[in-house]
Design a protein around this motif. Structure first.
Motif, mmCIF file in Angstrom:
data_model
loop_
_atom_site.group_PDB
_atom_site.id
_atom_site.type_symbol
_atom_site.label_atom_id
_atom_site.label_comp_id
_atom_site.label_asym_id
_atom_site.label_seq_id
_atom_site.Cartn_x
_atom_site.Cartn_y
_atom_site.Cartn_z
ATOM 1 N N ILE B 126 41.562 21.291 32.006
ATOM 2 C CA ILE B 126 41.597 22.492 32.841
ATOM 3 C C ILE B 126 41.388 23.742 31.976
ATOM 4 N N GLY B 127 41.903 23.699 30.739
ATOM 5 C CA GLY B 127 41.685 24.805 29.804
ATOM 6 C C GLY B 127 40.213 24.936 29.451
ATOM 7 N N ALA B 128 39.589 23.784 29.176
ATOM 8 C CA ALA B 128 38.173 23.801 28.807
ATOM 9 C C ALA B 128 37.335 24.349 29.954
ATOM 10 N N LEU B 129 37.703 23.937 31.182
ATOM 11 C CA LEU B 129 36.969 24.443 32.345
ATOM 12 C C LEU B 129 37.087 25.973 32.418
ATOM 13 N N THR B 130 38.319 26.463 32.229
ATOM 14 C CA THR B 130 38.531 27.915 32.242
ATOM 15 C C THR B 130 37.662 28.591 31.182
ATOM 16 N N GLY B 131 37.706 28.040 29.960
ATOM 17 C CA GLY B 131 36.924 28.607 28.868
ATOM 18 C C GLY B 131 35.439 28.570 29.169
ATOM 19 N N TRP B 132 35.009 27.478 29.771
ATOM 20 C CA TRP B 132 33.579 27.335 30.086
ATOM 21 C C TRP B 132 33.156 28.400 31.099
ATOM 22 N N ILE B 133 34.005 28.612 32.099
ATOM 23 C CA ILE B 133 33.675 29.647 33.101
ATOM 24 C C ILE B 133 33.565 31.015 32.421
ATOM 25 N N ILE B 134 34.522 31.303 31.539
ATOM 26 C CA ILE B 134 34.509 32.604 30.858
ATOM 27 C C ILE B 134 33.252 32.746 30.001
ATOM 28 N N ALA B 135 32.964 31.712 29.218
ATOM 29 C CA ALA B 135 31.817 31.785 28.305
ATOM 30 C C ALA B 135 30.511 31.855 29.089
ATOM 31 N N ARG B 136 30.465 31.120 30.185
ATOM 32 C CA ARG B 136 29.218 31.007 30.926
ATOM 33 C C ARG B 136 28.917 32.275 31.738
ATOM 34 N N THR B 137 29.965 32.773 32.415
ATOM 35 C CA THR B 137 29.720 33.903 33.314
ATOM 36 C C THR B 137 29.888 35.244 32.618
ATOM 37 N N GLY B 138 30.645 35.271 31.520
ATOM 38 C CA GLY B 138 30.883 36.549 30.861
ATOM 39 C C GLY B 138 31.936 37.384 31.567
ATOM 40 N N VAL B 139 32.580 36.816 32.583
ATOM 41 C CA VAL B 139 33.689 37.529 33.237
ATOM 42 C C VAL B 139 34.897 37.495 32.299
ATOM 43 N N GLY B 140 35.681 38.556 32.270
ATOM 44 C CA GLY B 140 36.798 38.650 31.341
ATOM 45 C C GLY B 140 37.834 37.560 31.543
ATOM 46 N N SER B 141 38.533 37.224 30.451
ATOM 47 C CA SER B 141 39.514 36.141 30.522
ATOM 48 C C SER B 141 40.672 36.525 31.437
ATOM 49 N N PHE B 142 40.987 37.822 31.483
ATOM 50 C CA PHE B 142 42.081 38.276 32.346
ATOM 51 C C PHE B 142 41.811 37.854 33.791
ATOM 52 N N VAL B 143 40.618 38.165 34.257
ATOM 53 C CA VAL B 143 40.258 37.877 35.648
ATOM 54 C C VAL B 143 40.195 36.373 35.887
ATOM 55 N N VAL B 144 39.510 35.666 34.990
ATOM 56 C CA VAL B 144 39.299 34.235 35.213
ATOM 57 C C VAL B 144 40.623 33.472 35.180
ATOM 58 N N THR B 145 41.497 33.797 34.199
ATOM 59 C CA THR B 145 42.756 33.047 34.135
ATOM 60 C C THR B 145 43.692 33.450 35.273
ATOM 61 N N LEU B 146 43.574 34.700 35.726
ATOM 62 C CA LEU B 146 44.375 35.115 36.881
ATOM 63 C C LEU B 146 43.958 34.303 38.110
ATOM 64 N N ALA B 147 42.638 34.185 38.289
ATOM 65 C CA ALA B 147 42.130 33.390 39.408
ATOM 66 C C ALA B 147 42.560 31.932 39.255
ATOM 67 N N MET B 148 42.466 31.433 38.032
ATOM 68 C CA MET B 148 42.862 30.049 37.762
ATOM 69 C C MET B 148 44.338 29.837 38.084
ATOM 70 N N ASP B 149 45.150 30.850 37.781
ATOM 71 C CA ASP B 149 46.576 30.784 38.052
ATOM 72 C C ASP B 149 46.823 30.577 39.543
ATOM 73 N N PHE B 150 46.144 31.372 40.369
ATOM 74 C CA PHE B 150 46.303 31.227 41.825
ATOM 75 C C PHE B 150 45.797 29.882 42.302
ATOM 76 N N ALA B 151 44.634 29.489 41.796
ATOM 77 C CA ALA B 151 44.042 28.227 42.241
ATOM 78 C C ALA B 151 44.982 27.066 41.927
ATOM 79 N N LEU B 152 45.528 27.069 40.700
ATOM 80 C CA LEU B 152 46.395 25.958 40.302
ATOM 81 C C LEU B 152 47.721 25.992 41.056
ATOM 82 N N LEU B 153 48.200 27.219 41.324
ATOM 83 C CA LEU B 153 49.444 27.349 42.087
ATOM 84 C C LEU B 153 49.328 26.585 43.404
ATOM 85 N N GLY B 154 48.196 26.819 44.092
ATOM 86 C CA GLY B 154 47.998 26.125 45.364
ATOM 87 C C GLY B 154 47.779 24.642 45.163
#
Lengths: 516, 358
Positions: B126-154
């Protein structure tokens, strides 16, 4: 002599391990242009920071029209009438020209700023500088040169009587610089004192009235009339010994084998069209052009940072399609010394060892990926010795070095690995005379040992000194090539003629009407 | 070329110390040392006020168990901070890993080590997926991990309610209870037994500390992570695979978070969705107190342990002194502010000292 506008007496400023300023004196007269000269690390920037209230001096006095003053912040200095335009742009990109100019004293009614009321004063300031700019334009849409002029206008708005310009022409084209000088002359005519910091002595002699030379934190020449000194005098004062132009050992170009780098009909996403040239083993090929001619962009495209549409790149005879700087380095042995030293060249907050050894970790790494720090340090020490990098210890952060030494560190990482083609982009911008000379010798000797070098430079003198051939670019195209005969006058004539043979409009216009 | 390069500078006699060199600052400016002294000092103070603080089984054992878990959490944050990113989803990644461990034990009947492996693999993935999204899209880690936090919560809550009856996996494999309750006192070499204060679960923390210490101080990948954090543009131009390093850092962070999740679950004995709920703030606190820079490029592995220890000791000590939960947090805030500013004060003082001697 009349009372100076601003005078420094015995200014001392100490940083850990170094007396950056040691009893420096300076007298600034109204209506003059005062040159502040010195090598990198001589204390110019520190002095400017003391004059503008950024640093509090550890000793000595500042006198404003005879009265002693203590500046506690840049704001206080600004209120007193000391304005500064730093080397880097300090404008707020999203704000309009008018908002930037009136930033420190925005016209306000009952605490509310009125955008309409800004236009008038801003326009006055711009007119005073002879500028025709729309005050409503966002600053981000202006060129670097225009942004700089906006900063000068900002200083005018705060009624600056002393204006400090730190290397104002470093990123300007000759035409833009001429325009800036015009502005400076206008300012002095109305009684402002302009302090002009520059490494380009030609400009200094053309523009300045008085001069102060700093060396190792001391003023070796203090507020003297410039007309009493020759070019060579000033250089020897800065360097601290007679400056002699040394002749280089002649070198030969090995054109027998395949070219080290060969570009044929390159077109890129950045707008280059039909760019072709070769670089032979041991040859220094200069890429000359005005700022914006697309030289760095071309190199970056070749390194895989931008798309190459068509054309062929051959490295040592082998067709190459490079997708990243990593591949360029490890597969083709291409090193790129960037022009943005601080942003792309060195890791300022990292030890020098890491800065140099970064390219060889792959080679040094053992089975577990571990890198012996002893071997890493040996590599770094070897290069520090070879390049004459001045440092306290290898573990020091690169950011603590002077500009010239940082640039050497930036070059060192390419020499650490087996670079077979070196691309150097503006290697001596903002580097003092002595280091510049050392750099030239270094590049020359590298080429003599067989290294092919592509030299990008806006410094024509540097081109004439170093290059074997000069490829002249303008508007993202190659305008022609000139074999270098090392005669500055003749070369500059030919090169300038190549650039201006055709007016160089924007690339977009160019495409439509370009017929060979 | 050697001589030629040195020649232009050789003739000058002036002592050429490079300008603005800061000399090595005195040893007492070292942040880690300050933390260690502060932690021990506070522990002694609490011990003097309430001798019960040194009770090995009732106080020190749970204290050290907390420190073990939270240190791993801080390390998980430190790894992403090293590349100049942050991971707001540490807690949820811990829950995600623990979910897989619990599922493995409850449904697949896996033995203890295999379940742990499954947990770590899930976290790393799941960490690698997060990192891949960040590296691939260039969206900041703050936003991506925040989104990941909500997604995983559910996702984690859904999985628990679908797979279990009362939102927790309760059947545990052999060895898990021992892992929770045993200390070094249960390991004896002949007549000599270990201290009853040190929990066995700390072995994972020690392993993680050693592994990360080795990674950052000795290996190529560790250095490349730091340089990627220090200046991504320069790192890219220097031939460092920066995108791959971003993925590495996030994968490693996910793995460590999952390990922390496993440790937390082992500590309570049940695998439930609420594991890791309170991980996010301590993760930053431990890492930053220890000297890791939020901007990337500088980490301290030992610092993460010391920073976490300091916070835990303060909490436990104030708790023993009978300070209520609300006022405890006020005190904690004050002490942390002091600890962080003490560092600044030390730096300013030593800077002045060096300046005066120049």
């Amino acid at each position: 002599m009349s009372e100076p506008l601003l005078a420094c007496e015995d200014i001392v400023k100490v940083f850990p391990g170094v007396r950056a300023l040691d009893q420096v004196g300076l007298r600034l007269q109204a209506g003059t242009v005062h040159a502040l000269l010195g090598e990198n690390g001589a204390g110019k920037s520190t002095l400017i920071k003391v004059l503008t209230g950024v640093h509090a001096p550890d000793g000595g006095r500042l006198r404003w029209q005879g009265d002693e003053v203590h500046l506690r912040s840049p704001l206080e200095a600004g209120r007193l009438g000391i304005g500064v335009v730093h080397q880097e742009r300090n404008v707020i990109p999203g704000f309009s020209v008018a908002e930037n100019i009136t930033l420190q004293q925005p016209p306000a009614r009952r605490g509310l700023i009125s955008p309409a009321a800004m236009i008038g004063p801003a326009r006055d300031c711009l007119q005073e500088l002879g500028l025709d700019l729309d005050p409503r334009l966002p600053v981000r849409e202006l060129s670097v040169a225009q942004q700089q002029l906006v900063e000068i206008a900002k200083a005018l708005h705060t009624d600056s009587r002393v204006l400090l310009l730190d290397e104002p022409t470093a990123s300007l084209s000759p035409g833009e610089a001429e325009r800036l000088f015009e502005v400076i002359r206008r300012l002095t005519a109305r009684g402002t004192c302009v302090v002009f910091v520059s490494h380009k002595l030609e400009e200094v002699f053309a523009l300045c009235d008085t001069v102060t030379v700093l060396r190792d934190g001391r003023s070796v020449l203090e507020s003297a009339p410039l007309s009493e000194h020759t070019h060579d005098d000033i250089v020897s004062l800065m360097v601290g010994r007679a400056h002699a132009a040394t002749a280089f050992t002649p070198r030969t170009v090995d054109a027998s084998g395949p070219a080290a780098l060969s570009l044929t009909g390159i077109a890129t996403a950045a707008g280059h069209e039909d760019v072709s040239f070769d670089v032979a083993t041991g040859e220094i090929v200069g890429l000359y052009g005005l700022v914006g001619a697309g030289r760095s962009e071309l190199v970056k495209a070749v390194l895989g940072l931008d798309r190459v549409h068509s054309g062929e790149v051959r490295v040592h005879g082998e067709p190459a399609s490079i997708s990243s700087p990593r591949q360029a380095l490890h597969r083709y042995g291409i090193g790129y010394l960037t022009e943005n030293r601080k942003e792309e060249g060195v890791f300022l907050d990292q030890p020098i060892t890491r800065n140099i050894a970064v390219t060889v970790w792959r080679k040094l790494a053992g089975a577990l990926g571990q890198v012996s720090s002893k071997r890493e340090q040996a590599v770094a020490q070897d290069l520090v010795d070879r390049l004459g990098i001045r440092l306290a210890r290898l573990g020091q952060n690169a950011g603590e070095l002077s500009g010239g030494n940082q640039q050497k560190v930036s070059l060192a990482k390419w020499l650490a690995t087996d670079t077979r083609l070196l691309i150097v982009d503006e290697p001596t911008v903002g580097v003092d005379v002595r280091t510049k000379h050392a750099f030239h010798e270094l590049l020359w000797e590298l080429a003599r040992d067989g290294m092919p070098i592509v030299l990008i430079s806006s410094d024509l003198g540097e081109m004439v000194t170093l290059a074997d051939r000069v490829v002249v670019m303008a508007g993202h195209r190659v305008r022609g090539q000139v074999a270098n005969d090392h005669d500055y006058e003749r070369m500059s004539q030919r090169i300038i003629r190549l650039i201006h043979d055709r007016p160089a409009p924007e690339a977009a216009v160019e495409k439509g009407r370009m017929t060979p | 070329m050697r001589t030629a390069a040195v020649a232009p500078d050789a003739g000058t006699e002036e002592p050429q110390t490079p300008p603005r060199t800061s000399d090595r600052l005195p040893f007492w400016v070292n942040q880690r040392l300050g933390l260690l002294v502060l932690t021990i000092g506070l522990a002694l103070l609490f011990g003097a006020l309430r001798p019960a603080f040194f009770d090995a089984r009732l106080v020190l054992f749970p204290l050290l168990r907390d420190i073990s878990t939270l240190t791993v959490v801080a390390l998980a944050q430190m790894v992403v901070l090293s590349v100049g990113h942050m991971n707001l989803a540490v807690g949820r990644m811990a829950a995600f890993g623990a979910l897989f461990a619990g599922f493995g034990y409850d449904r697949l009947g896996l033995p203890l080590p295999l379940g742990l492996l499954l947990c770590l693999a899930a976290g790393a993935a799941i960490g690698a997926l997060t990192g891949w999204i960040i590296a691939r899209t260039g969206v900041g880690s703050f936003v991506v991990t925040l989104a990941m936090d909500f997604a995983l919560l559910g996702l984690v809550s859904l999985a628990y309610s679908a797979l279990t009856e009362n939102a927790a996996f309760t059947s545990t494999p052999a060895g898990l209870d021992e892992l929770r309750a045993y200390s070094l006192a249960d390991i004896c070499v002949g007549p000599v037994c270990g201290s009853p204060a040190i929990p066995q679960i700390a072995q994972f923390t020690v392993l993680a500390l050693i592994a990360l210490g080795f990674l950052y101080s000795c290996t190529r990948i560790g250095r490349e992570l730091l340089l990627t954090g220090a200046n991504p543009a320069a790192a890219e131009l220097s031939g460092i695979p920066t995108k791959r390093r971003v993925v590495t850092a996030h994968a490693l962070s996910g793995l460590l978070a999952a390990l922390a999740g496993f440790m937390a679950a082992a500590g309570t004995g049940t695998f439930r969705a609420s594991i890791g709920d309170d991980f996010m703030l301590p993760s930053f606190l431990g890492a930053v107190l220890g000297g890791t820079l939020l901007t990337g490029g500088v980490v301290s592995v030992v610092g993460a342990l010391l920073g976490t220890s300091l916070v835990a000791v303060i909490r436990k000590g104030l708790d023993l002194l009978g300070v209520g939960l609300e006022s405890l947090n006020i005190y904690l805030g004050c002490v942390l502010l002091l600890a962080l500013s003490a560092d600044r004060v030390r730096n300013v003082l030593s800077y002045r000292k060096v300046v005066r001697s120049t």
